[in-house]
Design a protein around this motif. Sequence first.
Motif, PDB file in Angstrom:
ATOM      1  N   THR A   1       0.159 134.229 -12.822  1.00  0.00           N
ATOM      2  CA  THR A   1      -0.129 135.026 -14.129  1.00  0.00           C
ATOM      3  C   THR A   1       1.306 135.801 -14.248  1.00  0.00           C
ATOM      4  N   LEU A   2       1.700 136.477 -13.147  1.00  0.00           N
ATOM      5  CA  LEU A   2       2.893 137.460 -13.288  1.00  0.00           C
ATOM      6  C   LEU A   2       4.271 136.665 -13.649  1.00  0.00           C
ATOM      7  N   PHE A   3       4.335 135.403 -13.620  1.00  0.00           N
ATOM      8  CA  PHE A   3       5.264 134.694 -13.881  1.00  0.00           C
ATOM      9  C   PHE A   3       5.331 133.517 -14.984  1.00  0.00           C
ATOM     10  N   ASP A   4       4.123 133.583 -15.455  1.00  0.00           N
ATOM     11  CA  ASP A   4       3.778 132.694 -16.662  1.00  0.00           C
ATOM     12  C   ASP A   4       4.013 131.325 -16.200  1.00  0.00           C
ATOM     13  N   MET A   5       3.311 131.114 -15.188  1.00  0.00           N
ATOM     14  CA  MET A   5       3.692 129.575 -14.432  1.00  0.00           C
ATOM     15  C   MET A   5       2.269 128.788 -14.753  1.00  0.00           C
ATOM     16  N   LYS A   6       2.588 127.568 -15.061  1.00  0.00           N
ATOM     17  CA  LYS A   6       1.885 126.535 -15.284  1.00  0.00           C
ATOM     18  C   LYS A   6       1.856 125.627 -14.029  1.00  0.00           C
ATOM     19  N   TRP A   7       0.939 125.165 -13.350  1.00  0.00           N
ATOM     20  CA  TRP A   7       1.028 124.289 -12.326  1.00  0.00           C
ATOM     21  C   TRP A   7      -0.123 123.154 -12.416  1.00  0.00           C
ATOM     22  N   ASP A   8       0.056 122.471 -11.415  1.00  0.00           N
ATOM     23  CA  ASP A   8      -0.998 121.318 -11.100  1.00  0.00           C
ATOM     24  C   ASP A   8      -1.086 120.820 -10.019  1.00  0.00           C
ATOM     25  N   LEU A   9      -2.191 120.583  -9.536  1.00  0.00           N
ATOM     26  CA  LEU A   9      -2.407 120.220  -7.976  1.00  0.00           C
ATOM     27  C   LEU A   9      -3.002 119.010  -7.810  1.00  0.00           C
ATOM     28  N   SER A  10      -2.840 118.016  -6.978  1.00  0.00           N
ATOM     29  CA  SER A  10      -3.381 116.647  -7.093  1.00  0.00           C
ATOM     30  C   SER A  10      -3.360 116.135  -5.611  1.00  0.00           C
ATOM     31  N   PRO A  11      -4.109 115.317  -5.189  1.00  0.00           N
ATOM     32  CA  PRO A  11      -3.986 114.742  -3.701  1.00  0.00           C
ATOM     33  C   PRO A  11      -3.168 113.485  -3.871  1.00  0.00           C
ATOM     34  N   SER A  12      -2.382 113.444  -2.884  1.00  0.00           N
ATOM     35  CA  SER A  12      -1.342 112.363  -2.822  1.00  0.00           C
ATOM     36  C   SER A  12      -2.009 110.998  -2.629  1.00  0.00           C
ATOM     37  N   SER A  13      -3.292 111.050  -2.042  1.00  0.00           N
ATOM     38  CA  SER A  13      -4.170 109.856  -2.032  1.00  0.00           C
ATOM     39  C   SER A  13      -4.484 109.123  -3.279  1.00  0.00           C
ATOM     40  N   LYS A  14      -4.530 110.123  -4.383  1.00  0.00           N
ATOM     41  CA  LYS A  14      -5.170 109.527  -5.731  1.00  0.00           C
ATOM     42  C   LYS A  14      -4.185 108.252  -6.335  1.00  0.00           C
ATOM     43  N   LYS A  15      -4.918 107.210  -6.293  1.00  0.00           N
ATOM     44  CA  LYS A  15      -3.850 106.177  -7.275  1.00  0.00           C
ATOM     45  C   LYS A  15      -4.043 106.197  -8.618  1.00  0.00           C
ATOM     46  N   GLU A  16      -3.099 106.466  -9.512  1.00  0.00           N
ATOM     47  CA  GLU A  16      -3.025 106.388 -10.795  1.00  0.00           C
ATOM     48  C   GLU A  16      -3.305 105.077 -11.408  1.00  0.00           C
ATOM     49  N   ARG A  17      -4.291 104.833 -12.341  1.00  0.00           N
ATOM     50  CA  ARG A  17      -4.514 103.531 -13.107  1.00  0.00           C
ATOM     51  C   ARG A  17      -3.219 103.288 -14.094  1.00  0.00           C
TER      52      ARG A  17
END
Length: 289
Positions: A77-93
């Motif tokens: 919040t102090l940096f106005d940061m947007k982030w995302d977290l995802s497992p490397s094992s996930k296969k995108e469709r």
Amino acid sequence: MTKMKSDTWVFTGSCPSQLGTVDVVTRFMAESGNYVDEIHSFDDRVQRQFFLRIEFTPNDSEFSVEQFNAEFAKRATLFDMKWDLSPSSKKERVAILVSKFDHCLNDLLFRVRTGQLHIEVPVIISNHPDLEPLAKWHNIPYYHLPITPDTKLAQEQQILALLKDYDIDLTVLARYMQVLSPDMCRQLDGKAINIHHSLLPGFKGARPYHQAWEKGVKMVGATAHYVNNDLDEGPIITQGIQPVDHAHYPEDLISKGQDIERITLFNAVRYHVEKRVFLSGKRTVVFSN
């Protein structure tokens, strides 16, 4: 290419440029027991935006995404940061759109089958029936949706319905020889990748490699980019070139061009699904490995 370990996670973040952005993330990783395996960062001085990608391995076997996000939010919040977290094992469709040329489709399917490309391809869509045998060999549903100027919008609605039905994350235009409508481009913004030849000067229309040969081009190439409403001018992800000379005839230029298209598209798709691509204005930041 080194494959990601199944127990690793990918953190991607962006925020306005300011002091301490790397420290706030890496310090949190260390304090929460997450081992950083790979880190890339870039500060865009023009856009005044900072980008960060971290691949990490949790030491805690009970790693919780919810807990990570809740704890990190206090600092982000102090940096106005947007982030995302995802497992490397996930296969995108990934849905693949194609017309008659098979070189890019065949290459992507081969790389999926051999484990070089960490995705699922649940559907292939085409405006021609020619490549259905290839899809059947890979046991992938193939939808032949013919198109005419009068049926263009209706055909695009059929495509969008299939993308929804198959829960598609990314659409790849693997030499799909149709110009998408503005509405289609808008709905696929940031979620579709196109490949096309890159010849200098620009040869448009039919038989571009023959046009290039007549002008005596000295290089052939390819560009993979995100789809937008500017024809073949979306944010560029990857490019490739190869020198040629007077001894190369049109068929040689085509062969070399198709080779470059294959590897250029493969890298673009790989970088996207590995969360290595960030949009920065009309440009991209690409953390290739």
